[in-house]
Motif scaffolding. Structure first.
Motif, PDB file in Angstrom:
ATOM      1  N   GLU A 109       0.796  -1.212   0.000  1.00 22.43           N
ATOM      2  CA  GLU A 109       0.000   0.000   0.000  1.00 22.43           C
ATOM      3  C   GLU A 109       0.837   1.275   0.000  1.00 22.43           C
ATOM      4  O   GLU A 109       0.826   2.034  -0.961  1.00 22.43           O
ATOM      5  N   ILE A 110       1.563   1.526   1.078  1.00 25.07           N
ATOM      6  CA  ILE A 110       2.212   2.825   1.235  1.00 25.07           C
ATOM      7  C   ILE A 110       3.303   3.041   0.202  1.00 25.07           C
ATOM      8  O   ILE A 110       3.454   4.147  -0.330  1.00 25.07           O
ATOM      9  N   GLY A 111       4.088   2.004  -0.091  1.00 26.41           N
ATOM     10  CA  GLY A 111       5.180   2.159  -1.037  1.00 26.41           C
ATOM     11  C   GLY A 111       4.738   2.683  -2.393  1.00 26.41           C
ATOM     12  O   GLY A 111       5.175   3.763  -2.828  1.00 26.41           O
ATOM     13  N   PRO A 112       3.879   1.962  -3.118  1.00 31.22           N
ATOM     14  CA  PRO A 112       3.441   2.463  -4.430  1.00 31.22           C
ATOM     15  C   PRO A 112       2.649   3.766  -4.355  1.00 31.22           C
ATOM     16  O   PRO A 112       2.822   4.642  -5.208  1.00 31.22           O
ATOM     17  N   LEU A 113       1.792   3.904  -3.336  1.00 32.52           N
ATOM     18  CA  LEU A 113       0.949   5.098  -3.257  1.00 32.52           C
ATOM     19  C   LEU A 113       1.764   6.343  -2.950  1.00 32.52           C
ATOM     20  O   LEU A 113       1.596   7.382  -3.604  1.00 32.52           O
ATOM     21  N   LEU A 114       2.638   6.283  -1.950  1.00 41.14           N
ATOM     22  CA  LEU A 114       3.441   7.451  -1.597  1.00 41.14           C
ATOM     23  C   LEU A 114       4.366   7.845  -2.743  1.00 41.14           C
ATOM     24  O   LEU A 114       4.519   9.037  -3.052  1.00 41.14           O
ATOM     25  N   THR A 204       6.873 -10.795   2.483  1.00 40.01           N
ATOM     26  CA  THR A 204       7.085 -10.182   1.175  1.00 40.01           C
ATOM     27  C   THR A 204       7.129 -11.210   0.060  1.00 40.01           C
ATOM     28  O   THR A 204       6.662 -10.964  -1.052  1.00 40.01           O
ATOM     29  N   PHE A 205       7.695 -12.374   0.353  1.00 43.73           N
ATOM     30  CA  PHE A 205       7.825 -13.432  -0.655  1.00 43.73           C
ATOM     31  C   PHE A 205       7.167 -14.716  -0.158  1.00 43.73           C
ATOM     32  O   PHE A 205       7.846 -15.716   0.098  1.00 43.73           O
ATOM     33  N   PRO A 206       5.840 -14.690  -0.004  1.00 45.21           N
ATOM     34  CA  PRO A 206       5.158 -15.920   0.414  1.00 45.21           C
ATOM     35  C   PRO A 206       5.156 -16.947  -0.715  1.00 45.21           C
ATOM     36  O   PRO A 206       5.513 -16.637  -1.863  1.00 45.21           O
ATOM     37  N   THR A 207       4.741 -18.142  -0.389  1.00 50.97           N
ATOM     38  CA  THR A 207       4.652 -19.186  -1.414  1.00 50.97           C
ATOM     39  C   THR A 207       3.544 -18.858  -2.403  1.00 50.97           C
ATOM     40  O   THR A 207       2.417 -18.553  -2.012  1.00 50.97           O
ATOM     41  N   THR A 269      -1.806 -10.290  -7.364  1.00 48.93           N
ATOM     42  CA  THR A 269      -1.739  -9.790  -5.986  1.00 48.93           C
ATOM     43  C   THR A 269      -0.572 -10.389  -5.200  1.00 48.93           C
ATOM     44  O   THR A 269      -0.491 -10.188  -3.990  1.00 48.93           O
ATOM     45  N   TYR A 270       0.301 -11.133  -5.875  1.00 48.27           N
ATOM     46  CA  TYR A 270       1.520 -11.587  -5.211  1.00 48.27           C
ATOM     47  C   TYR A 270       2.335 -10.350  -4.856  1.00 48.27           C
ATOM     48  O   TYR A 270       2.581  -9.503  -5.727  1.00 48.27           O
ATOM     49  N   PRO A 271       2.728 -10.149  -3.602  1.00 50.10           N
ATOM     50  CA  PRO A 271       3.235  -8.843  -3.142  1.00 50.10           C
ATOM     51  C   PRO A 271       4.241  -8.148  -4.054  1.00 50.10           C
ATOM     52  O   PRO A 271       4.021  -6.977  -4.414  1.00 50.10           O
ATOM     53  N   PRO A 272       5.348  -8.777  -4.475  1.00 51.17           N
ATOM     54  CA  PRO A 272       6.279  -8.047  -5.356  1.00 51.17           C
ATOM     55  C   PRO A 272       5.654  -7.674  -6.701  1.00 51.17           C
ATOM     56  O   PRO A 272       5.892  -6.574  -7.222  1.00 51.17           O
ATOM     57  N   LEU A 330      -9.286  -5.208  -5.935  1.00 50.82           N
ATOM     58  CA  LEU A 330      -8.645  -6.385  -6.528  1.00 50.82           C
ATOM     59  C   LEU A 330      -8.042  -7.262  -5.432  1.00 50.82           C
ATOM     60  O   LEU A 330      -8.144  -8.495  -5.481  1.00 50.82           O
ATOM     61  N   TRP A 331      -7.432  -6.654  -4.439  1.00 49.55           N
ATOM     62  CA  TRP A 331      -6.822  -7.419  -3.349  1.00 49.55           C
ATOM     63  C   TRP A 331      -7.883  -8.193  -2.568  1.00 49.55           C
ATOM     64  O   TRP A 331      -7.624  -9.298  -2.097  1.00 49.55           O
ATOM     65  N   LEU A 332      -9.071  -7.615  -2.452  1.00 47.97           N
ATOM     66  CA  LEU A 332     -10.146  -8.294  -1.726  1.00 47.97           C
ATOM     67  C   LEU A 332     -10.620  -9.559  -2.440  1.00 47.97           C
ATOM     68  O   LEU A 332     -11.252 -10.422  -1.821  1.00 47.97           O
ATOM     69  N   LEU A 333     -10.340  -9.666  -3.735  1.00 44.66           N
ATOM     70  CA  LEU A 333     -10.708 -10.873  -4.488  1.00 44.66           C
ATOM     71  C   LEU A 333      -9.771 -12.030  -4.180  1.00 44.66           C
ATOM     72  O   LEU A 333     -10.079 -13.187  -4.520  1.00 44.66           O
ATOM     73  N   ARG A 334      -8.646 -11.758  -3.532  1.00 46.00           N
ATOM     74  CA  ARG A 334      -7.700 -12.816  -3.201  1.00 46.00           C
ATOM     75  C   ARG A 334      -8.275 -13.709  -2.113  1.00 46.00           C
ATOM     76  O   ARG A 334      -8.774 -13.223  -1.109  1.00 46.00           O
ATOM     77  N   LYS A 335      -8.203 -15.012  -2.326  1.00 46.28           N
ATOM     78  CA  LYS A 335      -8.798 -15.961  -1.396  1.00 46.28           C
ATOM     79  C   LYS A 335      -7.748 -16.484  -0.451  1.00 46.28           C
ATOM     80  O   LYS A 335      -6.563 -16.504  -0.765  1.00 46.28           O
TER      81      LYS A 335
END
Length: 335
Positions: A109-114, A204-207, A269-272, A330-335
């Protein structure tokens, strides 16, 4: 050749002048959020609440099992055991929550938005002012007379440079903020540097939850007979063959669904990847708004250039905020 020179000039301008701004902004933001989060976590103490629940629930249970009310000494021993368990569990839970919060906040959130909001003024305003000045001084008409497309002359190099600069600046600022969090947390007694780094990496790097990226699939395709037991280094030929076999049998279905829509959401929606997509779309919107603000204004004079810059910065900032809301959906669509 001219396009290449303009691309290099824009890239150097976007990175060299924006990097100090981005770095200092993220260091300040990272320090503030890290100190606030650490202070809140440090003040959280659930011991009394847990002991109250234990007193309410354990007494009736012990009476039900033994037929007698538990004595004061028994309850005191139970409370001491519960306190000991909380003292052992709470520090690691707070450290995990702190690292998870810092990683998720800045990466998602903050990184891309700021970064985008800062670049609205640094890149968007600069670009809109450049194009508006060209139109106000009839330089675009001169380019048309020479048989050149004035939009391609300005927009194409700037857009290509911004595509490289924006993700780089976003990743750099996010890295600085998260790195600073690793120093602030332990100062407040929240975890240690090693645990912070471990939890940040996991967050940051989940499976990636795709069929071909499960640990079993990676071991079967990529690392079968290609990793040395002695030094864990990949052997050239067998590793290349394993990668080819992995690519040929690539299965992008989710582990929890056969729908490719869920697969697209999982990848996007994979974090990176989420961070990179947001940074690219944001900078594209910023430049498009700057282009429109300067091109679509009629009877433009040098006196109106500051107004073009102002409208470009304000409108692009509002659009970035709306786009950020769309990404949250879009993130809310992640299950």
């Amino acid at each position: 050749t001219n396009s290449w020179h303009r691309f290099v000039e824009d890239l150097a301008d976007f990175i060299l002048w924006s990097l100090p701004l981005i770095s200092l902004a993220f260091l300040a933001c990272g320090a503030a959020i890290a100190m606030l989060s650490s202070d809140i976590l440090k003040r959280i103490d659930v011991t009394d609440q847990v002991l109250s629940i234990v007193s309410q629930e354990i007494k009736p249970m012990m009476k039900l099992l033994t037929g007698e009310e538990p004595g004061a000494i028994t309850m005191m021993m139970i409370n001491m055991k519960v306190r000991s368990m909380l003292d052992n569990v709470m520090p690691s839970a707070k450290a995990n929550l702190y690292a998870l919060g810092m990683a998720k906040l800045f990466v998602l959130e903050i990184g891309p938005l700021l970064t985008a909001l800062l670049l609205c003024g640094r890149i968007g305003g600069s670009y809109a002012g450049r194009v508006a000045t060209m139109r106000a001084t009839a330089q675009d008409q001169l380019l048309q007379t020479l048989g050149m497309n004035s939009r391609m002359w300005t927009l194409a190099p700037a857009l290509m440079a911004a595509i490289f600069a924006s993700p780089l600046l976003t990743v750099t600022g996010t890295f600085f903020a998260i790195l600073l969090g690793g120093f602030v947390g332990p100062k407040y007694g929240i975890g240690s540097w090693d645990t912070y780094v471990e939890h940040v990496q996991k967050a940051t790097f989940p499976t990636l939850r795709l069929q071909s990226f499960t640990p079993q699939s990676l071991e079967r395709y990529c690392f079968n007979n290609s990793i040395s037991d002695n030094n864990n280094t990949c052997q050239g030929t067998s590793f290349t063959q394993s990668i080819f076999h992995f690519a040929r049998n690539l299965d992008l279905r989710c582990t929890y669904s056969d729908s490719y829509i869920d697969s697209i959401v999982e990848i996007a929606t994979y974090p990176p990847i989420f961070l990179l997509i947001k940074s690219l779309i944001y900078i594209f919107l910023i430049l498009v708004v700057g282009e429109c603000a300067a091109r679509f204004r009629t009877h433009l004079t040098p006196r109106n250039v500051p107004n073009v810059i102002t409208s470009s910065v304000v409108i692009s900032s509002l659009i970035i905020i709306l786009a950020d809301w769309a990404f949250s959906q879009l993130w809310l669509l992640r299950k």
